[in-house]
Design an enzyme around this catalytic site. Structure first.
Site, short mmCIF file in Angstrom:
data_model
loop_
_atom_site.label_atom_id
_atom_site.label_comp_id
_atom_site.label_asym_id
_atom_site.label_seq_id
_atom_site.Cartn_x
_atom_site.Cartn_y
_atom_site.Cartn_z
N ASP A 127 0.82 -1.22 0.00
CA ASP A 127 0.00 0.00 0.00
C ASP A 127 0.85 1.27 0.00
OD1 ASP A 127 -1.93 -1.90 0.43
OD2 ASP A 127 -2.72 -1.01 2.27
N HIS A 277 3.70 -2.14 3.08
CA HIS A 277 3.69 -0.81 2.46
C HIS A 277 4.97 -0.59 1.66
CE1 HIS A 277 0.86 -0.48 5.84
NE2 HIS A 277 0.25 0.44 5.12
#
Ligand SMILES: [Zn+2]
Length: 343
Positions: A127, A277
């Site tokens: 992400d 992430h």
């Protein structure tokens, strides 16, 4: 021997696909589509600006299926063979195609209906990118291990660094979206219209950056699932991704903490969608060792792809282009306009 095994595998795959199609078309939950295992398809054409980057070599793909007694009706297509340079690569063990009709939810932390992963199967997800340094590093590690992931970029970041997001798509990873500005869509202050704008503008920004529409895959920032926004995504046929294993990499003080966190949680769950992430430096640093540990632990990567791309809304595509157009006073290059005359 290898051919015989291939034929056997082909028969099993065909039978399983037939059984799967029968099951899902006759199931009362047929509107909530389950992922289907699919063969790898030829690389999709790249957007023009991405063509400067060579597409990553396709790795070995092995389609898995459960055993079935049904006779095979037709031979399955042969699998393309790989050009993965790393013989010990983690690779991709299975590719699944997601029919996003009605907005299916994935990730047992919030959605338990679609249990499609078998023991030791994982899905890698990243992400908050694209981001200089960290995202290219993650891409290199994934390429070194000949494996694939799903990326959920932030719309704003996509407009800051479109060239990096193009590299993500060019490498064959799946690209969904993660709102325009990473707003909490479940906040009390957020109106339904504002939530819709965050969703649509996020998707349109990814499309603008890629020069091609994203996958209809979405992850809520902070996994804050707002019911009205979920219903809206359902109406837009967008799949919603939670996770099974949350790395909490954004809180980690170093790469080691991330590796320990993921491996410990995976040992408990045995499988699942891993949330990381590519925006985070420690994640980029942890990834080479983490992927080696996954391989050593017998974990297998499943690649998730969308059956069809998202149709973005023209008003958001156009609004974004308008917003990003800065007034141009002169087209002369900067070194033509600004000269150092004393230092
Ligand atoms: Zn996020």
């Amino acid at each position: 021997m290898r051919n015989a095994f291939g034929l056997m595998l082909a028969s099993v795959v065909t039978a399983a696909v037939i059984a799967g199609v029968w099951f899902w078309t006759s199931s009362p939950r047929a509107d909530v589509a389950a992922p289907q295992t699919v063969a790898a398809r030829p690389a999709e054409p790249l957007p023009p600006a991405a063509s400067a980057k060579p597409a990553a070599a396709r790795e070995d793909l092995e389609v898995t299926a459960s055993l079935s007694n049904k006779p095979a009706a037709a031979p399955a297509p042969t699998q393309p063979k790989s050009a993965c340079a790393n013989p010990d690569a983690l690779g991709v063990s299975r590719v699944v195609e997601i029919d996003t009709k009605g907005g299916p939810g994935f990730g047992f932390e919030h959605f338990k209906q679609l249990d499609f992963l078998t023991d030791k199967e994982v899905v890698l997800t990243f992400d908050d990118g694209p981001w200089p340094g960290n995202t290219p590093s993650v891409l290199k590690t994934l390429a070194d291990e000949c494996t694939k992931a799903v990326f959920f970029p932030i719309g704003k970041h996509a407009t800051y660094h479109p060239e990096i997001l193009k590299q993500v798509a060019a490498a064959g990873h799946t690209v969904g979206a993660h709102t325009w500005s990473h707003a909490n869509l479940n906040s009390k202050k957020m109106t339904e219209q504002e939530a819709k704008d965050e969703l649509e503008k996020g998707f349109s920004a990814v499309k603008l950056a890629l020069g091609a529409p994203p996958a209809p895959f979405f992850r809520f920032p902070q996994l804050q699932h707002n019911p009205a926004a979920m219903a809206y995504l359902g109406s837009r046929n967008v799949a919603i991704f939670s996770c099974d294993v949350d790395s909490f990499d954004f809180k980690a003080k170093n790469a080691t903490q991330i590796i320990i966190s993921v491996m410990t949680k995976l040992e408990k769950s045995g499988k699942g969608i891993i949330l990381m992430h590519d925006f985070q430096k420690h994640t980029a640093e942890a990834l080479p060792e983490l992927l080696r540990r996954l391989k050593a632990g017998g974990y297998k990567v499943v690649q998730m792809k969308a059956k069809a791309p998202l149709q973005t809304l023209a008003e958001y595509d156009e609004g974004l282009v308008k917003d990003m157009k800065l007034p141009v006073a002169s087209a002369r290059p900067v070194n033509n306009v600004v000269q150092t005359v004393s230092e």
